[in-house]
Design a protein around this motif. Structure first.
Motif, short mmCIF file in Angstrom:
data_model
loop_
_atom_site.label_atom_id
_atom_site.label_comp_id
_atom_site.label_asym_id
_atom_site.label_seq_id
_atom_site.Cartn_x
_atom_site.Cartn_y
_atom_site.Cartn_z
N PRO A 1 -16.79 -29.05 64.66
CA PRO A 1 -17.49 -28.74 65.91
C PRO A 1 -17.68 -29.95 66.83
CG PRO A 1 -18.62 -27.76 64.03
CD PRO A 1 -17.61 -28.72 63.48
N ASP A 2 -17.69 -31.15 66.25
CA ASP A 2 -17.98 -32.35 67.04
C ASP A 2 -16.73 -33.04 67.57
OD1 ASP A 2 -20.68 -32.03 66.54
OD2 ASP A 2 -20.63 -33.24 64.73
N GLU A 3 -15.56 -32.68 67.09
CA GLU A 3 -14.32 -33.30 67.54
C GLU A 3 -13.36 -32.21 68.03
OE1 GLU A 3 -11.78 -34.80 69.01
OE2 GLU A 3 -12.68 -36.60 68.09
N PRO A 4 -13.30 -31.98 69.33
CA PRO A 4 -12.51 -30.86 69.87
C PRO A 4 -11.01 -30.98 69.64
CG PRO A 4 -13.34 -32.26 71.64
CD PRO A 4 -14.02 -32.71 70.39
N ARG A 5 -10.52 -32.17 69.29
CA ARG A 5 -9.07 -32.29 69.04
C ARG A 5 -8.67 -31.82 67.65
NH1 ARG A 5 -7.82 -38.34 69.77
NH2 ARG A 5 -9.83 -38.44 68.67
N LEU A 6 -9.63 -31.72 66.74
CA LEU A 6 -9.31 -31.31 65.37
C LEU A 6 -8.95 -29.83 65.31
CD1 LEU A 6 -12.02 -33.08 63.18
CD2 LEU A 6 -9.65 -33.74 63.48
N VAL A 7 -7.91 -29.53 64.54
CA VAL A 7 -7.51 -28.16 64.26
C VAL A 7 -7.21 -28.06 62.77
CG1 VAL A 7 -5.87 -26.30 64.76
CG2 VAL A 7 -6.44 -27.95 66.54
N VAL A 8 -7.75 -27.05 62.11
CA VAL A 8 -7.52 -26.85 60.68
C VAL A 8 -6.46 -25.78 60.50
CG1 VAL A 8 -8.54 -26.20 58.48
CG2 VAL A 8 -9.88 -27.52 60.12
N LEU A 9 -5.37 -26.15 59.82
CA LEU A 9 -4.31 -25.20 59.51
C LEU A 9 -4.29 -24.96 58.01
CD1 LEU A 9 -1.40 -26.57 61.74
CD2 LEU A 9 -3.10 -24.83 62.30
N ASP A 10 -4.45 -23.72 57.61
CA ASP A 10 -4.56 -23.39 56.19
C ASP A 10 -3.36 -22.57 55.75
OD1 ASP A 10 -5.69 -23.35 53.70
OD2 ASP A 10 -7.41 -22.10 54.23
N SER A 11 -3.06 -22.64 54.46
CA SER A 11 -1.96 -21.86 53.89
C SER A 11 -2.49 -20.86 52.88
CB SER A 11 -0.93 -22.80 53.23
OG SER A 11 -1.56 -23.60 52.24
N ASP A 12 -3.58 -20.20 53.26
CA ASP A 12 -4.19 -19.18 52.41
C ASP A 12 -4.65 -19.76 51.08
OD1 ASP A 12 -5.09 -16.57 52.35
OD2 ASP A 12 -3.34 -15.81 51.29
N THR A 13 -5.20 -20.98 51.15
CA THR A 13 -5.66 -21.64 49.92
C THR A 13 -6.95 -21.06 49.38
OG1 THR A 13 -6.90 -23.31 51.18
CG2 THR A 13 -4.59 -23.82 50.63
N GLY A 14 -7.73 -20.44 50.24
CA GLY A 14 -9.05 -19.95 49.84
C GLY A 14 -10.12 -21.02 49.88
N LEU A 15 -9.74 -22.24 50.19
CA LEU A 15 -10.69 -23.34 50.18
C LEU A 15 -11.80 -23.15 51.20
CD1 LEU A 15 -11.48 -26.18 49.16
CD2 LEU A 15 -9.91 -27.14 50.86
N PHE A 16 -11.45 -22.57 52.34
CA PHE A 16 -12.44 -22.43 53.41
C PHE A 16 -13.07 -21.04 53.47
CE2 PHE A 16 -9.78 -25.98 54.68
CZ PHE A 16 -10.72 -26.91 55.09
N GLY A 17 -12.93 -20.29 52.41
CA GLY A 17 -13.56 -18.97 52.38
C GLY A 17 -15.07 -19.07 52.50
N GLY A 18 -15.64 -18.34 53.44
CA GLY A 18 -17.09 -18.34 53.64
C GLY A 18 -17.62 -19.49 54.46
N VAL A 19 -16.76 -20.43 54.89
CA VAL A 19 -17.22 -21.57 55.69
C VAL A 19 -17.48 -21.11 57.12
CG1 VAL A 19 -16.59 -23.82 56.65
CG2 VAL A 19 -16.03 -23.27 54.28
N ASP A 20 -18.63 -21.47 57.66
CA ASP A 20 -18.99 -21.14 59.03
C ASP A 20 -18.70 -22.35 59.92
OD1 ASP A 20 -20.02 -20.26 61.41
OD2 ASP A 20 -22.11 -20.15 60.74
N PHE A 21 -17.66 -22.26 60.72
CA PHE A 21 -17.32 -23.34 61.62
C PHE A 21 -18.06 -23.26 62.96
CE2 PHE A 21 -13.38 -23.25 59.00
CZ PHE A 21 -13.43 -24.57 58.55
N GLY A 22 -18.91 -22.25 63.11
CA GLY A 22 -19.71 -22.13 64.33
C GLY A 22 -18.85 -22.01 65.57
N SER A 23 -19.14 -22.82 66.56
CA SER A 23 -18.43 -22.75 67.84
C SER A 23 -16.97 -23.17 67.73
CB SER A 23 -19.12 -23.66 68.85
OG SER A 23 -19.12 -25.01 68.40
N ALA A 24 -16.59 -23.78 66.59
CA ALA A 24 -15.22 -24.24 66.41
C ALA A 24 -14.38 -23.27 65.59
CB ALA A 24 -15.21 -25.61 65.75
N ALA A 25 -14.87 -22.06 65.37
CA ALA A 25 -14.19 -21.11 64.50
C ALA A 25 -12.77 -20.81 64.96
CB ALA A 25 -14.99 -19.82 64.40
N ASP A 26 -12.52 -20.89 66.27
CA ASP A 26 -11.18 -20.58 66.76
C ASP A 26 -10.18 -21.71 66.50
OD1 ASP A 26 -12.34 -22.36 68.54
OD2 ASP A 26 -11.51 -21.40 70.33
N ARG A 27 -10.66 -22.82 65.95
CA ARG A 27 -9.75 -23.92 65.60
C ARG A 27 -9.48 -23.98 64.10
NH1 ARG A 27 -12.17 -28.60 66.85
NH2 ARG A 27 -14.01 -27.81 67.95
N TYR A 28 -9.82 -22.90 63.42
CA TYR A 28 -9.37 -22.71 62.04
C TYR A 28 -8.33 -21.61 62.04
CZ TYR A 28 -9.10 -21.00 57.28
OH TYR A 28 -8.62 -20.59 56.07
#
Length: 322
Positions: free
Chosen positions: A26-53
């Motif tokens: 949420p604090d660094e607008p350039r960051l983007v998280v790209l996942d390969s269905d690892t399940g690691l981020f299941g249930g994580v709330d990225f708040g206002s940055a949710a569209d960058r996951y």
């Protein structure tokens, strides 16, 4: 009577990485998280940055290509996959799309080494250090414990080029306190004059420390270096740690060919005649399932075997039996 607080439970480096990313996004607008269905981020709330996951599914080659495209547009992609897939299935895209362009993509590779020991050799990553350190521009980082993962992640994100961040699967014990973590700089965890034990990765570093304790009881003092950065390698720290025997024993959770020990041997041979004994897993596929620590010790990496090799090296220098 005051009861002492219970020690915090051990955590895995991938869990610490996940939580750190959740705070940073949420604090660094350039960051983007790209996942390969690892399940690691299941249930994580990225708040206002949710569209960058973005979960691209089990498509590792596509994942690397997408990360390269985003990086060319000014973003800082964090790519999440298993180490076995990052260093084999997707390595062409890592080489051509990311490394060739020297793009700021951080590849967070979980389940490294034999930390996915229960899944068998298809999911072991015992070649990844050799593969990734061979790529031009690639920085290769192996946190020694969960406590150091967040700090090394933050420093890695400040780099301009690609980074391979090698993470485990399960919880590992924290290392003892040492000098502040600095990317590219070794941590000296023990000081000695007879031999240097240089280790990379959680259990190898712990085994080297335990070996140093065993040796101390025999009157042999060992330098123990924690080299969390495999590339660029801190050659200066290795040189300055050499004792009278001019011997380094490297310890790693990797096949013997091309990994951390090979990097140390290559670097030192260019500047000084030094004996390097590489302690790593045999160059063969691991035929059994088991826990990470069990498979490492089954492969010949333990405090006892390290101390035995150190003892032989010191005796050889002192003129004792070989």
């Amino acid at each position: 009577m005051t009861t002492a607080p219970a020690p915090a439970p051990a955590r895995s480096s991938r869990e610490v990485y996940r939580d750190a990313v959740a705070k940073l996004l949420p604090d660094e607008p350039r960051l983007v998280v790209l996942d390969s269905d690892t399940g690691l981020f299941g249930g994580v709330d990225f708040g206002s940055a949710a569209d960058r996951y973005l979960n691209l599914g089990i498509a590792e080659h596509t994942l690397m290509g997408a990360a390269a495209g985003l990086a060319r547009e000014g973003r800082i992609p964090l790519v999440n996959t298993m180490a076995a897939f990052a260093s084999s299935r997707a390595v062409e895209a890592v080489k051509i799309d990311i490394a060739m362009g020297n793009l700021p993509v951080l590849i967070a590779a979980t389940h490294s080494g034999v930390s996915a020991g229960h899944l068998g050799p298809t999911h072991h990553a015992l070649e990844d250090l050799a593969v990734m350190r061979a790529l031009p521009h690639m920085t290769v980082v192996v946190p020694g414990d969960a406590a150091g993962t967040e700090e090394l992640l933050r420093q890695a994100l400040a780099l301009d080029g690609p980074v391979y961040l090698r993470l485990g699967r399960g919880a590992t014990p924290d290392l003892p306190a040492g000098p502040p973590l600095r990317l590219g700089k070794a941590q000296q965890l023990r000081t000695g004059t007879d031999i240097t034990l240089a280790a990379c990765g959680p259990y190898p570093v712990l085994a080297a420390l335990e070996a140093a304790d065993l040796l101390e009881g025999e009157g042999i003092t060992a330098n123990v270096l924690h080299l969390h950065t495999v590339k660029p390698l801190d050659t200066s720290a290795l040189l300055s740690s050499l004792g009278v025997g001019d011997t380094v024993i490297t310890v790693e959770e990797h096949w013997r060919s091309g990994g951390f020990g090979s990097a140390v041997a290559e670097a030192l041979s260019a500047v000084r005649p030094v004996r390097v004994h590489r302690m790593a897993l045999p160059d063969e596929f691991v035929p059994v399932a088991g826990s990470q620590r069990y498979l490492i010790e089954r492969g010949g990496i333990s405090a006892r075997t390290i101390a035995e090799q150190a003892r032989k090296s010191v005796e050889s220098h002192r003129g004792g039996t070989r």
